[in-house]
Structure formats: structure tokens, C-alpha cells
Design a protein around this motif. Structure first.
Motif, mmCIF file in Angstrom:
data_model
loop_
_atom_site.group_PDB
_atom_site.id
_atom_site.type_symbol
_atom_site.label_atom_id
_atom_site.label_comp_id
_atom_site.label_asym_id
_atom_site.label_seq_id
_atom_site.Cartn_x
_atom_site.Cartn_y
_atom_site.Cartn_z
ATOM 1 N N HIS A 30 0.826 -1.204 0.000
ATOM 2 C CA HIS A 30 0.000 0.000 0.000
ATOM 3 C C HIS A 30 0.866 1.263 0.000
ATOM 4 O O HIS A 30 0.507 2.266 -0.644
ATOM 5 N N PRO A 56 -7.399 3.217 5.325
ATOM 6 C CA PRO A 56 -8.368 2.220 5.798
ATOM 7 C C PRO A 56 -7.791 1.223 6.796
ATOM 8 O O PRO A 56 -8.553 0.585 7.543
ATOM 9 N N ASP A 57 -6.474 1.088 6.822
ATOM 10 C CA ASP A 57 -5.853 0.165 7.777
ATOM 11 C C ASP A 57 -5.512 0.832 9.103
ATOM 12 O O ASP A 57 -4.858 0.220 9.956
ATOM 13 N N ARG A 65 -10.943 -4.502 8.405
ATOM 14 C CA ARG A 65 -11.565 -4.520 7.080
ATOM 15 C C ARG A 65 -13.085 -4.524 7.167
ATOM 16 O O ARG A 65 -13.770 -5.006 6.267
ATOM 17 N N SER A 96 -13.979 0.288 8.492
ATOM 18 C CA SER A 96 -12.887 1.102 7.942
ATOM 19 C C SER A 96 -12.748 0.961 6.435
ATOM 20 O O SER A 96 -12.139 1.801 5.779
ATOM 21 N N HIS A 97 -13.325 -0.107 5.867
ATOM 22 C CA HIS A 97 -13.263 -0.347 4.423
ATOM 23 C C HIS A 97 -14.647 -0.231 3.769
ATOM 24 O O HIS A 97 -14.854 -0.697 2.654
ATOM 25 N N ILE A 120 -14.896 5.466 2.818
ATOM 26 C CA ILE A 120 -14.019 5.931 1.728
ATOM 27 C C ILE A 120 -14.004 7.459 1.633
ATOM 28 O O ILE A 120 -12.926 8.074 1.696
ATOM 29 N N HIS A 161 -7.109 1.328 -2.345
ATOM 30 C CA HIS A 161 -6.785 0.458 -1.208
ATOM 31 C C HIS A 161 -7.908 -0.549 -0.979
ATOM 32 O O HIS A 161 -7.662 -1.761 -0.872
ATOM 33 N N VAL A 162 -9.146 -0.057 -0.907
ATOM 34 C CA VAL A 162 -10.282 -0.937 -0.646
ATOM 35 C C VAL A 162 -10.463 -1.941 -1.784
ATOM 36 O O VAL A 162 -10.701 -3.132 -1.543
ATOM 37 N N ASP A 174 -7.901 -4.700 -1.594
ATOM 38 C CA ASP A 174 -8.234 -5.634 -0.516
ATOM 39 C C ASP A 174 -9.394 -6.547 -0.916
ATOM 40 O O ASP A 174 -9.466 -7.702 -0.476
ATOM 41 N N ALA A 218 -13.238 -7.795 2.251
ATOM 42 C CA ALA A 218 -13.616 -6.718 3.162
ATOM 43 C C ALA A 218 -15.131 -6.607 3.196
ATOM 44 O O ALA A 218 -15.827 -7.096 2.301
ATOM 45 N N ALA A 264 -17.107 -4.282 2.393
ATOM 46 C CA ALA A 264 -17.131 -3.017 1.662
ATOM 47 C C ALA A 264 -18.541 -2.460 1.458
ATOM 48 O O ALA A 264 -18.686 -1.274 1.150
#
Length: 326
Positions: free
Chosen positions: A6, A44-45, A63, A66-67, A72, A106-107, A110, A117, A119
Motif C-alpha cells: 500500500h 483504511p488500515d 476490514r 474502515s473499508h 471511503i 486500497h479498498v 483488498d 472486506a 465493503a
């Protein structure tokens, strides 16, 4: 993906941003965007603080929100607000849009690997994963290293435009090969109701988990060849203990982090071991990511461990500690 990947991608996006003349001609904005893409690519991490509450809390929440969809833009706004005061005169809209791209990428990355995640929160708590990228992808890292090595000779924005076009082609190729292989396996194992692909580093190699009503089949697929390495029956011994163990907060947190955990019970002279193993991760017959719960013979005492075992020696050490702790 891992943190190092990342970070590298964050620097890559900062270099890609130089294709915009508004950014490339403004040194303050250029620096702000570079800092923003690196931070945004890891934002996000930042839920790592769950580790302070223990591994089970981290497994349960990492995840997750935060994801998610609302996270976002929220991460993007917070990162922009944190960076902008240090670079007066920078364009807030340009900075925000590049940070938004970094957070979104990033998301997405993942989602592309086996962990996935949540999401779609708050609309769904389902874990989504497309299973076509390994947790650490050396090809993506090498593409970025190639791009960085070309910067002394060519224009930064142009170099990374080609690098990211190449990365998109690579990702599409892996996605297509993975989906085709999954379809091919589904046609072959028609009694299977779930086929899980666990990508290896090579784009044409996977570990395979096939679930039927009766058992789990574990194997490998490589260049059109498939072989079964071992199987597990879905028959569960001591089902009452298994149900009770699933109500334990630590076990419950682990089960919320994966749809591929399955219980295995072992009776010993001192009590019962219930192993909730995440079947996605294995090395031969060893499953390193799990929760272990030990219950005394009178059912009155218990102890548990959640985490990732690094070796058989580590596993034996954990089991011995649980057995002697009560």
C-alpha cells in the motif's frame, strides 16, 4: 494487501498525479498530493488500534467499517483536512480527489484478495472477495519499482501512466483467469455448492477449497491440471460443545471475520479442544489461522487462543499453555 504494498502504491499514485499540469507546476501541491496519496493509500488500515483490545477484536473489526462505503469519503476528507494546512495555497479539490483515488484503490485491492472486506456496509455485513490477487503481489511491486527506476530518464506522469495501464491489464488478466478456472471447477464438481480460489503468486496457480454437503476437498490447480491433496469430513463430534464454544466472545469474534471457519474437536484426558480453523489458509494439512478453545472435563473452566500459528512447534506451545492454564 500488505502495508508495504500500500505504501509503494501510494508513492506510485503520487507520481501518476504529475500527469496533471496543475499539480506538476505547483511544488507545494505536488508535495501535498504525494503525502496525501501515501497516507490515503494506508488510511483504511488505521483500524489497527483494535489490536489494543486483543487479537479477537482485531479479527472481528479489521476490514469492516474502515473499508466500507461511507468510510471511503470520510477517510479522504479527514486526510485532506490534516494535510492541507501544511501546504498553504494548494488546491483542495485536486488534493481531495487524489486522496479519494488512493483510499478507493486500497479498498479495491483488498477486495481482490482472499481476505476481502465488508465493503458494502452499512447495507450488508457480507465479506466480499474476488480471490484473484495474493496477499503480497510481487508483479505489482515490480511494476512500481520499474516505474521509479525510469524517472531519471522520462517524465514522471507519463511513466506512471504506462505503469498503471499495465497494472490494469494485469489485474484484468488475473480476474479473467480466476473466474474461468472457478467456472471450470464448478462444472467438474457439480455436487459442490462452494468453490474457493486461493491465489498463489503465479497468475496461473491456485490453492482450491471445494465444499460439498458431506466434506471439504483441498487441492491445487496449475496450468490446467488439478489434483486433490486431502479431504475433511464435515461430521462434527460433540456438537453440543461446538455450539457452546461458538457463543464464546473470542470465538464469536473470529467467526465474524470469516465464512470459512469449521470446528474440529479433540478429546484429551484433561478436557476438550475445539479448533475453529479458517480453511482458506493452509500449508498442506496445517491451518495456521484459527481460534482454539480448551474446555475442562466438567465444562466449568475454559481458555482460548486466537491468532496465527507460525509452526507446529508454536502450535504445541499454545496447546500446552491452554491445557495448563486451567
Amino acid at each position: 494487501m500488505d502495508t508495504v504494498s500500500h505504501i509503494i502504491i501510494g508513492f506510485g499514485l503520487g507520481a501518476l498525479a504529475q500527469m496533471d499540469p496543475v499539480i506538476s507546476t505547483n511544488s507545494a501541491l505536488s508535495t501535498a498530493v504525494l503525502v496525501g496519496t501515501v497516507v490515503g493509500s494506508n488510511a483504511p488500515d488505521f483500524d489497527f488500534f483494535y489490536r489494543l483490545k486483543g487479537k479477537s477484536s482485531y479479527f472481528r473489526n479489521h476490514r469492516g467499517w474502515s473499508h466500507s462505503l461511507p468510510a471511503i469519503p470520510l477517510w479522504s476528507i479527514l486526510t485532506t483536512a490534516a494535510i492541507l494546512p501544511f501546504f498553504p495555497g494548494s488546491s483542495m479539490s485536486h488534493l481531495f480527489l487524489w486522496i479519494l483515488l488512493a483510499v478507493t484503490l486500497h479498498v479495491l485491492l483488498d477486495l481482490f484478495n482472499v481476505n476481502g472486506a465488508q465493503a458494502l456496509r452499512p447495507f450488508s455485513e457480507k465479506w466480499l472477495s474476488l480471490d484473484f490477487l495474493p496477499l503480497i503481489d510481487p508483479y505489482i511491486i515490480m511494476l512500481h519499482i520499474l516505474g521509479f527506476s525510469l524517472l531519471p530518464f522520462f517524465e514522471t506522469g507519463r511513466v506512471f501512466t504506462f505503469i498503471y495501464l499495465a497494472m490494469v491489464v494485469y489485474l484484468l488478466a488475473r480476474l479473467i483467469f480466476t473466474q474461468y478456472t472457478k467456472w471450470k471447477l464448478s462444472q467438474h464438481f457439480q455436487n459442490a455448492f462452494r468453490v474457493k480460489m486461493i491465489p498463489k503468486i503465479s497468475p496461473f496457480h491456485w490453492n482450491i477449497l471445494i465444499e460439498t454437503n458431506q466434506d471439504f476437498l483441498f487441492g491445487s490447480y496449475s496450468m490446467g491440471e488439478f489434483w486433490i491433496e486431502h479431504t475433511f469430513s464435515k461430521k462434527v463430534e460433540y456438537p453440543g460443545l461446538v455450539i457452546d464454544s461458538s457463543q464464546n466472545p473470542e470465538v464469536e469474534s473470529f467467526l465474524r471475520s470469516t465464512h470459512f471457519a469449521y470446528p474440529f474437536v479433540q478429546k484429551r484426558k484433561s478436557g476438550y479442544f475445539i479448533y475453529w480453523k479458517d480453511l482458506r489458509f493452509r500449508s498442506k494439512k496445517f491451518f495456521p489461522k484459527l481460534t482454539i478453545m480448551f474446555i475442562s472435563l466438567d465444562y466449568k473452566k475454559h481458555a482460548s487462543y486466537t491468532g496465527k500459528l507460525t509452526s507446529i512447534k508454536h502450535y504445541k506451545k499454545v496447546v500446552k499453555k491452554l491445557e495448563t492454564s486451567i
